[in-house]
Structures are given as C-alpha cells and as structure tokens.
Motif scaffolding. Structure first.
Motif, PDB file in Angstrom:
ATOM      1  N   VAL A 137     -52.588  98.239 -57.839  1.00 33.99           N
ATOM      2  CA  VAL A 137     -52.694  96.854 -58.324  1.00 33.99           C
ATOM      3  C   VAL A 137     -51.487  96.423 -59.146  1.00 33.99           C
ATOM      4  CG1 VAL A 137     -55.206  96.995 -58.354  1.00 33.99           C
ATOM      5  CG2 VAL A 137     -53.931  97.464 -60.460  1.00 33.99           C
ATOM      6  N   ARG A 138     -50.646  97.355 -59.531  1.00 36.83           N
ATOM      7  CA  ARG A 138     -49.541  97.046 -60.442  1.00 36.83           C
ATOM      8  C   ARG A 138     -48.647  95.904 -59.967  1.00 36.83           C
ATOM      9  NH1 ARG A 138     -46.227 102.174 -62.269  1.00 36.83           N
ATOM     10  NH2 ARG A 138     -48.283 102.640 -63.164  1.00 36.83           N
ATOM     11  N   PRO A 139     -48.273  95.827 -58.676  1.00 32.79           N
ATOM     12  CA  PRO A 139     -47.343  94.766 -58.265  1.00 32.79           C
ATOM     13  C   PRO A 139     -47.894  93.348 -58.399  1.00 32.79           C
ATOM     14  CG  PRO A 139     -47.386  96.557 -56.660  1.00 32.79           C
ATOM     15  CD  PRO A 139     -48.533  96.780 -57.584  1.00 32.79           C
ATOM     16  N   THR A 140     -49.215  93.176 -58.345  1.00 36.66           N
ATOM     17  CA  THR A 140     -49.785  91.821 -58.351  1.00 36.66           C
ATOM     18  C   THR A 140     -50.678  91.558 -59.556  1.00 36.66           C
ATOM     19  OG1 THR A 140     -51.643  92.591 -56.986  1.00 36.66           O
ATOM     20  CG2 THR A 140     -49.736  91.659 -55.835  1.00 36.66           C
ATOM     21  N   ARG A 141     -50.738  92.466 -60.516  1.00 30.78           N
ATOM     22  CA  ARG A 141     -51.701  92.366 -61.618  1.00 30.78           C
ATOM     23  C   ARG A 141     -51.379  91.205 -62.551  1.00 30.78           C
ATOM     24  NH1 ARG A 141     -52.570  97.853 -63.853  1.00 30.78           N
ATOM     25  NH2 ARG A 141     -50.311  97.769 -64.032  1.00 30.78           N
ATOM     26  N   VAL A 142     -50.221  91.136 -63.128  1.00 26.52           N
ATOM     27  CA  VAL A 142     -49.720  90.111 -64.057  1.00 26.52           C
ATOM     28  C   VAL A 142     -50.733  89.804 -65.167  1.00 26.52           C
ATOM     29  CG1 VAL A 142     -48.486  87.920 -64.283  1.00 26.52           C
ATOM     30  CG2 VAL A 142     -48.390  89.169 -62.112  1.00 26.52           C
ATOM     31  N   LEU A 143     -51.503  88.707 -65.077  1.00 23.95           N
ATOM     32  CA  LEU A 143     -52.382  88.309 -66.168  1.00 23.95           C
ATOM     33  C   LEU A 143     -53.742  89.008 -66.144  1.00 23.95           C
ATOM     34  CD1 LEU A 143     -51.799  84.438 -66.379  1.00 23.95           C
ATOM     35  CD2 LEU A 143     -50.465  86.301 -67.390  1.00 23.95           C
ATOM     36  N   ALA A 144     -54.076  89.657 -65.059  1.00 28.66           N
ATOM     37  CA  ALA A 144     -55.391  90.292 -64.929  1.00 28.66           C
ATOM     38  C   ALA A 144     -55.273  91.800 -65.110  1.00 28.66           C
ATOM     39  CB  ALA A 144     -55.997  89.975 -63.563  1.00 28.66           C
ATOM     40  N   GLY A 145     -56.134  92.357 -65.938  1.00 31.71           N
ATOM     41  CA  GLY A 145     -56.181  93.801 -66.079  1.00 31.71           C
ATOM     42  C   GLY A 145     -55.360  94.393 -67.192  1.00 31.71           C
ATOM     43  N   ASP A 168     -62.714  86.395 -66.598  1.00 34.09           N
ATOM     44  CA  ASP A 168     -61.930  85.337 -67.256  1.00 34.09           C
ATOM     45  C   ASP A 168     -60.444  85.502 -66.973  1.00 34.09           C
ATOM     46  OD1 ASP A 168     -60.697  86.563 -70.169  1.00 34.09           O
ATOM     47  OD2 ASP A 168     -62.354  87.648 -69.279  1.00 34.09           O
ATOM     48  N   ASP A 169     -59.950  86.757 -66.975  1.00 32.29           N
ATOM     49  CA  ASP A 169     -58.527  86.945 -66.709  1.00 32.29           C
ATOM     50  C   ASP A 169     -58.192  86.620 -65.257  1.00 32.29           C
ATOM     51  OD1 ASP A 169     -59.824  89.186 -65.728  1.00 32.29           O
ATOM     52  OD2 ASP A 169     -58.488  90.633 -66.675  1.00 32.29           O
ATOM     53  N   GLY A 170     -59.140  86.851 -64.339  1.00 33.74           N
ATOM     54  CA  GLY A 170     -58.921  86.443 -62.950  1.00 33.74           C
ATOM     55  C   GLY A 170     -58.855  84.940 -62.814  1.00 33.74           C
ATOM     56  N   TRP A 171     -59.726  84.239 -63.541  1.00 34.05           N
ATOM     57  CA  TRP A 171     -59.702  82.775 -63.540  1.00 34.05           C
ATOM     58  C   TRP A 171     -58.368  82.255 -64.065  1.00 34.05           C
ATOM     59  CZ3 TRP A 171     -62.436  78.471 -62.145  1.00 34.05           C
ATOM     60  CH2 TRP A 171     -62.100  77.266 -62.781  1.00 34.05           C
ATOM     61  N   VAL A 172     -57.925  82.814 -65.179  1.00 36.94           N
ATOM     62  CA  VAL A 172     -56.662  82.369 -65.776  1.00 36.94           C
ATOM     63  C   VAL A 172     -55.492  82.715 -64.874  1.00 36.94           C
ATOM     64  CG1 VAL A 172     -55.100  82.687 -67.743  1.00 36.94           C
ATOM     65  CG2 VAL A 172     -57.561  82.469 -68.126  1.00 36.94           C
ATOM     66  N   HIS A 173     -55.475  83.931 -64.343  1.00 41.88           N
ATOM     67  CA  HIS A 173     -54.410  84.335 -63.420  1.00 41.88           C
ATOM     68  C   HIS A 173     -54.311  83.362 -62.243  1.00 41.88           C
ATOM     69  CE1 HIS A 173     -51.857  87.264 -61.209  1.00 41.88           C
ATOM     70  NE2 HIS A 173     -52.487  86.806 -60.149  1.00 41.88           N
ATOM     71  N   GLY A 174     -55.462  82.970 -61.712  1.00 40.56           N
ATOM     72  CA  GLY A 174     -55.477  82.063 -60.567  1.00 40.56           C
ATOM     73  C   GLY A 174     -55.139  80.624 -60.903  1.00 40.56           C
ATOM     74  N   GLU A 180     -44.970  80.873 -62.720  1.00 42.70           N
ATOM     75  CA  GLU A 180     -45.502  80.359 -63.989  1.00 42.70           C
ATOM     76  C   GLU A 180     -46.171  81.440 -64.826  1.00 42.70           C
ATOM     77  OE1 GLU A 180     -46.628  75.840 -62.468  1.00 42.70           O
ATOM     78  OE2 GLU A 180     -48.123  77.449 -62.326  1.00 42.70           O
ATOM     79  N   ARG A 181     -46.490  82.576 -64.201  1.00 44.23           N
ATOM     80  CA  ARG A 181     -47.128  83.693 -64.897  1.00 44.23           C
ATOM     81  C   ARG A 181     -46.219  84.910 -64.765  1.00 44.23           C
ATOM     82  NH1 ARG A 181     -51.565  83.461 -60.119  1.00 44.23           N
ATOM     83  NH2 ARG A 181     -50.285  84.452 -58.524  1.00 44.23           N
ATOM     84  N   VAL A 182     -45.974  85.598 -65.865  1.00 40.04           N
ATOM     85  CA  VAL A 182     -45.038  86.719 -65.832  1.00 40.04           C
ATOM     86  C   VAL A 182     -45.603  87.915 -66.590  1.00 40.04           C
ATOM     87  CG1 VAL A 182     -43.025  85.213 -65.627  1.00 40.04           C
ATOM     88  CG2 VAL A 182     -43.788  85.958 -67.904  1.00 40.04           C
ATOM     89  N   SER A 183     -45.228  89.093 -66.126  1.00 39.11           N
ATOM     90  CA  SER A 183     -45.491  90.327 -66.843  1.00 39.11           C
ATOM     91  C   SER A 183     -44.270  90.630 -67.694  1.00 39.11           C
ATOM     92  CB  SER A 183     -45.745  91.456 -65.844  1.00 39.11           C
ATOM     93  OG  SER A 183     -46.033  92.663 -66.513  1.00 39.11           O
ATOM     94  N   VAL A 184     -44.481  91.005 -68.929  1.00 42.54           N
ATOM     95  CA  VAL A 184     -43.379  91.182 -69.884  1.00 42.54           C
ATOM     96  C   VAL A 184     -43.146  92.672 -70.122  1.00 42.54           C
ATOM     97  CG1 VAL A 184     -42.557  90.628 -72.204  1.00 42.54           C
ATOM     98  CG2 VAL A 184     -44.023  89.001 -70.982  1.00 42.54           C
ATOM     99  N   PRO A 185     -42.088  93.241 -69.569  1.00 42.42           N
ATOM    100  CA  PRO A 185     -41.871  94.693 -69.692  1.00 42.42           C
ATOM    101  C   PRO A 185     -41.588  95.147 -71.113  1.00 42.42           C
ATOM    102  CG  PRO A 185     -39.981  93.619 -68.642  1.00 42.42           C
ATOM    103  CD  PRO A 185     -41.054  92.589 -68.738  1.00 42.42           C
ATOM    104  N   GLU A 186     -41.169  94.224 -71.981  1.00 46.35           N
ATOM    105  CA  GLU A 186     -40.901  94.591 -73.374  1.00 46.35           C
ATOM    106  C   GLU A 186     -42.183  94.764 -74.186  1.00 46.35           C
ATOM    107  OE1 GLU A 186     -37.642  92.198 -71.572  1.00 46.35           O
ATOM    108  OE2 GLU A 186     -39.766  91.769 -71.975  1.00 46.35           O
TER     109      GLU A 186
END
Length: 274
Positions: A137-145, A168-174, A180-186
């Motif tokens: 799931v790592r490549p597409t997770r972003v805001l969920a999980g 709720d995180d799935g709703w927000v991710h969608g 517009e949604r990013v994963s922050v490696p820092e």
C-alpha cells in the motif's frame, strides 16, 4: 505565542497510550505552539484526566464514534493548518513542524507523514503479514493509514465536515487529486498495527467495509496496489520472502471470506490493539 497549527485527537478509552502520544507531540514544542484538542468520546476510563494533565484542552462527550469526535474537535480549533491525529499514534514535534511547513507549499491541500510500523508487540505471523501489506500500500497510501493527516484551510473546506463513515482518512484522501495531497518524507509517525492475526482481520474487515461505504458515497478507494500480482513482484524483487508472502496470502483469503458476510452498518470504529 500564537499556535502554528491546531491538533484534533479523537480518543475512545485511550488512557494507556494518549499520554505517550501527547508527550511525543509536545515534548520539544514551545509553550502554545500547538493548539491541541482531545475529544474523549464515550470513555469509561481515565483518558480525559490523562489528557488534561498534559495541559491540552479536553472535550468530553457521551456520544461514541470517531467521525463525531472529529467534528466536535474541529469546531473547537483555533487556527490552520489542522492535524487530525489518532490517539495511539506518536508524532514528534519535529515531524509536526515539517508537516506544517509542507502544508504551506503551493498547491498542497493535504499532507501526511510516512508511517513507521512498530512491530515489537506483533506476533510472528502478524509481523510478516504487516510487512507485506505495508509494502503493497505504500505507493498509494498518502493521507490514509498514517494515523494523522493535515489540512490547510482550503483542504479543510473540501473535506469537512467528515460524515459518519468508517474510514475518515479514506474520505479525506478521496477529497483531493494526486497533486493536492502529498506524503512528507521529512515527517514520520509511529503506528502500532494489530498485534495478532485475529486483530488484523477485524481491522481489515472494517477497512473493506469502509471502502465499500466510500464507493457508495462517490469516493471509491483505489485498490490497485493490493493485487495478487503485486505479492509475486515483492517476492521476485526479494523485498519479502516466500514465507512472508504465504502468510499474507493465507490471511488475505480469510479476510475476504469474513468480509463477504458483513455489512457496513455492523462495523464500529474502535481500537485494534487487543
């Protein structure tokens, strides 16, 4: 000082873990740097007392449910960006600051840290299952999980108020497009997944039912990363062992069989640590 962000923490009987989470978030912060609201919903333990002792605002409600708690906490927030943080997830002050900075980048409406799995309490099979699932799931997770997501004011207007959904995180991710949604490696969050196969299956049932619910509301969740072919690719690339894959596939069969006999209305939000 004026807070740089508001943080909403919905908490249902989280006395055992919420102190550590608040300590991680506030341990290196300046006084007043974060506006933290803990929503103790339908608690029968000392969650509210532990949170209050940490010096944060506490809202108590007899009504259970994570979405309801999120809405209550959100209404009490004083600023943007806003964090929505699970009570059993640890996010450091440093990571929180990195997320605030990321939320101010042009075009970014929502962001989340990179989750790090703490598998210390997980059993032998559960550990292998989590390892495979995380890679898939790592490549597409972003805001969920990730156990926490952050919204700026524009992103908040897009996603809130969160309806009474299981995910709720799935709703927000969608609610956002990829850019517009990013994963922050820092930034990283410490997530403690289900320690047993039984607990994992209970969570997966909720996730699948939650995904069905989101699809019925017009926010389908992409499951492209969870195809069987992806397991084979992980084995061939030696990211996981054949034994890891066998454990995962066995549990996956049980997961799908159990989900087939459940309906979204019968699932409940809650913890999965037991």
């Amino acid at each position: 000082m004026d807070p740089i962000a508001s943080v909403v923490i919905p908490a249902h009987n989280e006395e055992a873990v919420i102190g550590a989470g608040l300590a991680a978030l506030l341990g290196a912060s300046e006084p007043g740097e974060f506006d933290v609201v803990v929503v103790a919903n339908a608690c029968v333990d000392g969650t509210a007392g532990v949170a209050g002792a940490a010096g944060v605002r506490v809202i108590e409600t007899p009504v259970g449910g994570k979405a309801h708690a999120l809405r209550l906490g959100d209404a009490a927030c004083r600023t943007f960006p806003r964090f929505y943080l699970d009570a059993d997830v640890e996010l450091s002050t440093k990571s929180a600051r990195a997320l605030v900075a990321a939320s101010k980048r042009p075009g970014v409406l929502g962001c989340a840290p990179v989750p790090v799995l703490d598998l210390e309490r997980a059993g032998w099979v559960a550990r292998r299952v989590h390892r495979v699932h995380d890679l898939m799931v790592r490549p597409t997770r972003v805001l969920a999980g990730a156990g926490v997501y952050v919204l700026d004011e524009e992103g908040h207007a897009r996603a809130f108020p969160v309806p009474d959904v299981l995910s709720d995180d799935g709703w927000v991710h969608g609610s956002f497009l990829d850019g517009e949604r990013v994963s922050v490696p820092e930034a990283t969050s410490i997530v403690r997944p289900a320690p047993t196969v039984a607990a994992y299956l209970r969570r997966r049932i909720r996730v699948r039912l939650g995904n069905r619910q989101l699809a019925s509301l017009g926010r389908p969740v992409s499951l492209s990363g969870l195809r069987l072919a992806a397991v084979g690719a992980l084995v061939r690339s030696r990211q996981v062992s054949s034994l890891d894959a066998a454990c995962y596939l066995t549990v996956l069969v049980l997961d799908r069989a159990l989900t087939a006999f459940r309906r979204p209305g019968r699932a409940r939000w809650g913890t999965t640590r037991k």
